[in-house]
Design a protein around this motif. Structure first.
Motif, PDB file in Angstrom:
ATOM      1  N   ALA A 161       0.882  -1.267   0.360  1.00  0.00           N
ATOM      2  CA  ALA A 161       0.073  -0.270  -0.031  1.00  0.00           C
ATOM      3  C   ALA A 161       1.064   1.243  -0.165  1.00  0.00           C
ATOM      4  N   ALA A 162       1.807   1.129   0.343  1.00  0.00           N
ATOM      5  CA  ALA A 162       2.740   2.334   0.668  1.00  0.00           C
ATOM      6  C   ALA A 162       3.721   2.530  -0.423  1.00  0.00           C
ATOM      7  N   ILE A 163       3.900   1.243  -1.366  1.00  0.00           N
ATOM      8  CA  ILE A 163       4.628   1.496  -2.395  1.00  0.00           C
ATOM      9  C   ILE A 163       3.978   2.548  -3.818  1.00  0.00           C
ATOM     10  N   LYS A 164       2.723   1.406  -3.247  1.00  0.00           N
ATOM     11  CA  LYS A 164       1.479   2.511  -4.685  1.00  0.00           C
ATOM     12  C   LYS A 164       1.013   3.687  -4.557  1.00  0.00           C
ATOM     13  N   GLY A 165       1.290   3.767  -3.006  1.00  0.00           N
ATOM     14  CA  GLY A 165       0.169   5.459  -2.078  1.00  0.00           C
ATOM     15  C   GLY A 165       1.869   6.462  -2.405  1.00  0.00           C
ATOM     16  N   VAL A 182      -9.694  13.387  16.100  1.00  0.00           N
ATOM     17  CA  VAL A 182      -8.294  12.701  15.971  1.00  0.00           C
ATOM     18  C   VAL A 182      -7.336  13.538  15.061  1.00  0.00           C
ATOM     19  N   ILE A 183      -6.316  13.251  15.435  1.00  0.00           N
ATOM     20  CA  ILE A 183      -4.673  13.924  15.090  1.00  0.00           C
ATOM     21  C   ILE A 183      -4.434  12.693  14.851  1.00  0.00           C
ATOM     22  N   ALA A 184      -3.191  12.963  13.864  1.00  0.00           N
ATOM     23  CA  ALA A 184      -2.236  11.816  13.744  1.00  0.00           C
ATOM     24  C   ALA A 184      -0.527  12.643  13.759  1.00  0.00           C
ATOM     25  N   ALA A 185       0.247  11.832  13.807  1.00  0.00           N
ATOM     26  CA  ALA A 185       1.552  12.737  13.798  1.00  0.00           C
ATOM     27  C   ALA A 185       1.729  11.628  13.739  1.00  0.00           C
ATOM     28  N   MET A 217       5.511  -1.157  12.591  1.00  0.00           N
ATOM     29  CA  MET A 217       6.057  -0.224  12.191  1.00  0.00           C
ATOM     30  C   MET A 217       6.625   0.660  12.545  1.00  0.00           C
ATOM     31  N   THR A 218       7.279   0.569  13.999  1.00  0.00           N
ATOM     32  CA  THR A 218       8.507   1.817  14.168  1.00  0.00           C
ATOM     33  C   THR A 218       9.166   2.265  13.662  1.00  0.00           C
ATOM     34  N   GLY A 219       9.556   2.532  12.664  1.00  0.00           N
ATOM     35  CA  GLY A 219      10.116   3.270  11.759  1.00  0.00           C
ATOM     36  C   GLY A 219       9.235   3.937  10.805  1.00  0.00           C
ATOM     37  N   TRP A 220       8.167   4.089  10.270  1.00  0.00           N
ATOM     38  CA  TRP A 220       7.309   4.479   9.728  1.00  0.00           C
ATOM     39  C   TRP A 220       6.843   6.059  10.865  1.00  0.00           C
ATOM     40  N   ARG A 221       6.684   5.122  11.846  1.00  0.00           N
ATOM     41  CA  ARG A 221       6.899   6.972  12.369  1.00  0.00           C
ATOM     42  C   ARG A 221       5.220   7.162  12.566  1.00  0.00           C
ATOM     43  N   LEU A 222       4.331   7.038  13.348  1.00  0.00           N
ATOM     44  CA  LEU A 222       2.975   7.443  12.877  1.00  0.00           C
ATOM     45  C   LEU A 222       2.407   6.828  13.730  1.00  0.00           C
ATOM     46  N   SER A 260       4.839  19.833  10.788  1.00  0.00           N
ATOM     47  CA  SER A 260       3.393  19.803   9.758  1.00  0.00           C
ATOM     48  C   SER A 260       2.732  18.151   9.820  1.00  0.00           C
ATOM     49  N   ASN A 261       2.945  17.672   8.411  1.00  0.00           N
ATOM     50  CA  ASN A 261       1.925  16.551   9.005  1.00  0.00           C
ATOM     51  C   ASN A 261       3.798  15.653   8.680  1.00  0.00           C
ATOM     52  N   PRO A 262       2.327  14.470   9.094  1.00  0.00           N
ATOM     53  CA  PRO A 262       3.641  13.479   8.927  1.00  0.00           C
ATOM     54  C   PRO A 262       3.566  12.359   8.115  1.00  0.00           C
ATOM     55  N   SER A 263       4.969  11.881   7.982  1.00  0.00           N
ATOM     56  CA  SER A 263       5.189  11.377   6.779  1.00  0.00           C
ATOM     57  C   SER A 263       3.256  10.999   5.792  1.00  0.00           C
ATOM     58  N   SER A 264       3.386  11.630   4.559  1.00  0.00           N
ATOM     59  CA  SER A 264       2.244  11.172   4.037  1.00  0.00           C
ATOM     60  C   SER A 264       2.929   9.861   3.057  1.00  0.00           C
ATOM     61  N   VAL A 265       3.700   9.419   3.020  1.00  0.00           N
ATOM     62  CA  VAL A 265       4.056   7.686   3.104  1.00  0.00           C
ATOM     63  C   VAL A 265       3.044   6.685   4.461  1.00  0.00           C
ATOM     64  N   SER A 266       3.875   7.532   4.852  1.00  0.00           N
ATOM     65  CA  SER A 266       3.246   6.056   6.735  1.00  0.00           C
ATOM     66  C   SER A 266       1.737   6.407   6.739  1.00  0.00           C
ATOM     67  N   GLN A 267       1.490   7.655   6.029  1.00  0.00           N
ATOM     68  CA  GLN A 267       0.201   7.746   6.352  1.00  0.00           C
ATOM     69  C   GLN A 267      -0.801   6.796   5.789  1.00  0.00           C
ATOM     70  N   VAL A 268       0.117   6.479   4.567  1.00  0.00           N
ATOM     71  CA  VAL A 268      -1.090   5.542   3.171  1.00  0.00           C
ATOM     72  C   VAL A 268      -0.930   4.257   3.781  1.00  0.00           C
ATOM     73  N   ALA A 269      -0.038   3.621   4.108  1.00  0.00           N
ATOM     74  CA  ALA A 269       0.486   2.784   5.125  1.00  0.00           C
ATOM     75  C   ALA A 269      -0.139   2.535   6.312  1.00  0.00           C
TER      76      ALA A 269
END
Ligand SMILES: Cc1ncc(COP(=O)(O)O)c(C=O)c1O
Length: 408
Positions: A58-62, A100-103, A248-253, A275-284
């Motif tokens: 999903a992350a790669i596709k993202g 809700v919030i993501a970080a 997923m510790t390294g994705w930081r989400l 700012s936002n957490p990593s966009s790729v990590s959000q997709v994942a």
């Protein structure tokens, strides 16, 4: 021309904070490894499993689909919707997108929550043994950690009386972490309700419910604080993340649900810092939260088997180490009072749990974290989220090293 001598210094804010003690042990382990020594680390707070393939894909596709730009500061609408669904499905909590919030990790949410709410001298009640960062976060925010140490016989769970006796007009937070890192303590619905009965009497008091280990429960049932007492919703920040559940510790989400005014404040802090957490990590993370969950049962059973194997081997180190079977999370919290006052084969005295941890890393080649780092001594925290073979070897080496300790 004379130049004034340099007078460069750090802020007062940092004068009382200490670096992460778990990080210090990992650092020592890495140094020994770089010198060619073989060290098995039981000090890491992360699963050895790979992030599941469906999340990776999903992350790669993202990335390919262009999810590579800034998103909303508190997370994309898609991730926020997945978080709202997760809270409803797993915890019976009905948060809306503005609640809700993501970080960048649960850690960022916890840190920002302290920064957003603590004035100098405000207090936060923390239950020992506790995850190393809570007290430092409170201090950096200008507050004072108030440490409560419940009885080991109750698996370190705070009672309503203990809570009531430590609340002052300055208390802003009760920080609850269940399943607990490091003790594995898990509260029942009734125990949470009894704590809520005390909280209800104090209008300034908020509750931070750190649920990050919620899926790693072997015995008993996980109940989130607001789930147990729905009227606590307006004063509770429910914190969670994908690190521990989905490897997923390294994705930081991380993500959280809470009252809109607090979520807005957390977004403000994020907007002026990361700012936002990593966009790729959000997709994942959205794929993780919305995707299949059955593999978690398989992971839990593998962890349970490791826990039981480690406990049975480490019985060989009794009475130097005594360990209660943790009902949740992936740590053993071993009482090492029986080793205090012993001597190593080199004649060095073991006076503290830190001495024992140093001895074990140098002599047994096993890295563990002293309980001191979690506000309770003399203990050792041993993470069992590593391969069966390495865990078995590490436990055997600990038992062998303990057998070499002698009393005068
Ligand atoms: C109790 C607890 N809360 C929060 C965190 C932070 O998690 P994250 O990786 O999401 O920042 C950890 C990590 O070790 C933890 O043990």
């Amino acid at each position: 021309m004379t130049t004034a001598p340099l007078d460069l210094r750090l802020s007062d804010r940092l004068s009382t904070a200490s670096p992460s003690a778990t990080g210090a042990v990992s650092e020592l382990a890495r140094r020994l490894v770089s010198q060619g020594r073989s060290v098995i680390s039981l000090s890491e707070g992360e699963l050895d499993f790979d992030t599941p393939a469906h999340i990776q894909h999903a992350a790669i596709k993202g990335i390919v689909d262009g999810h590579t730009r800034y998103t909303g500061v508190g997370g994309s609408p898609a991730l926020k919707a997945a978080v709202v669904r997760k809270f409803a499905r797993d915890n019976g909590l009905d948060y809306t997108a503005s609640e809700v919030i993501a970080a960048t990790g649960a850690k960022q949410i916890l840190f920002n929550a302290m920064l957003a709410t603590i004035n100098p001298g405000d207090e936060a009640i923390i239950v020992a043994p506790y995850w190393v960062s809570y007290s430092e976060m409170v201090k950096i925010a200008g507050g004072e950690p108030v440490i409560v140490t419940p009885d080991a016989s109750r698996n370190f769970k705070i009672t309503p009386d203990e809570l009531a006796s430590r609340i002052t007009p300055r208390t802003r937070w009760l920080i609850l972490n269940a399943p607990c890192n490091p003790s594995g303590a898990l509260y029942t619905r009734d125990e949470l309700r009894a704590l809520a009965d005390i909280v209800r009497q104090h209008p300034r008091l908020m509750v931070l419910s750190d649920d990050i280990y919620e899926k790693i429960v072997y015995e008993g049932e996980f109940i989130s604080f607001v789930q147990a007492s729905p009227d606590m919703r307006e004063r509770t920040l429910t914190v969670n993340g994908v690190s521990k559940t989905y490897a997923m510790t390294g994705w930081r989400l991380g993500y959280a649900g809470g009252p809109a005014w607090l979520i807005k404040a957390l977004e403000l802090l994020q907007s002026q810092s990361t700012s936002n957490p990593s966009s790729v990590s959000q997709v994942a993370a959205a794929a993780a939260l919305d995707g299949p969950q059955e593999f978690l049962d398989v992971w839990r059973e593998r962890l349970r088997a490791r826990r039981d194997m480690a406990l049975s081997i480490l019985q060989g180190a009794a009475p130097l180490l005594t360990i209660t079977r943790p009902p949740a999370a992936f740590y053993l919290f071993a009482n090492c009072a029986g080793a205090i006052g012993t001597r190593t084969p080199k004649g060095e005295r073991i006076s503290t749990d830190s001495d024992l941890a140093r001895y074990l890393i140098e002599e047994a080649g096993v890295a563990v974290v002293p309980g001191t780092a979690f506000g309770l001594a003399p203990y050792l925290r041993l993470a069992f989220a590593l391969s069966d073979e390495r865990l078995k070897l590490a436990c055997e080496q600990i038992v062998a090293a303990c057998a070499l300790l002698t009393r005068d």
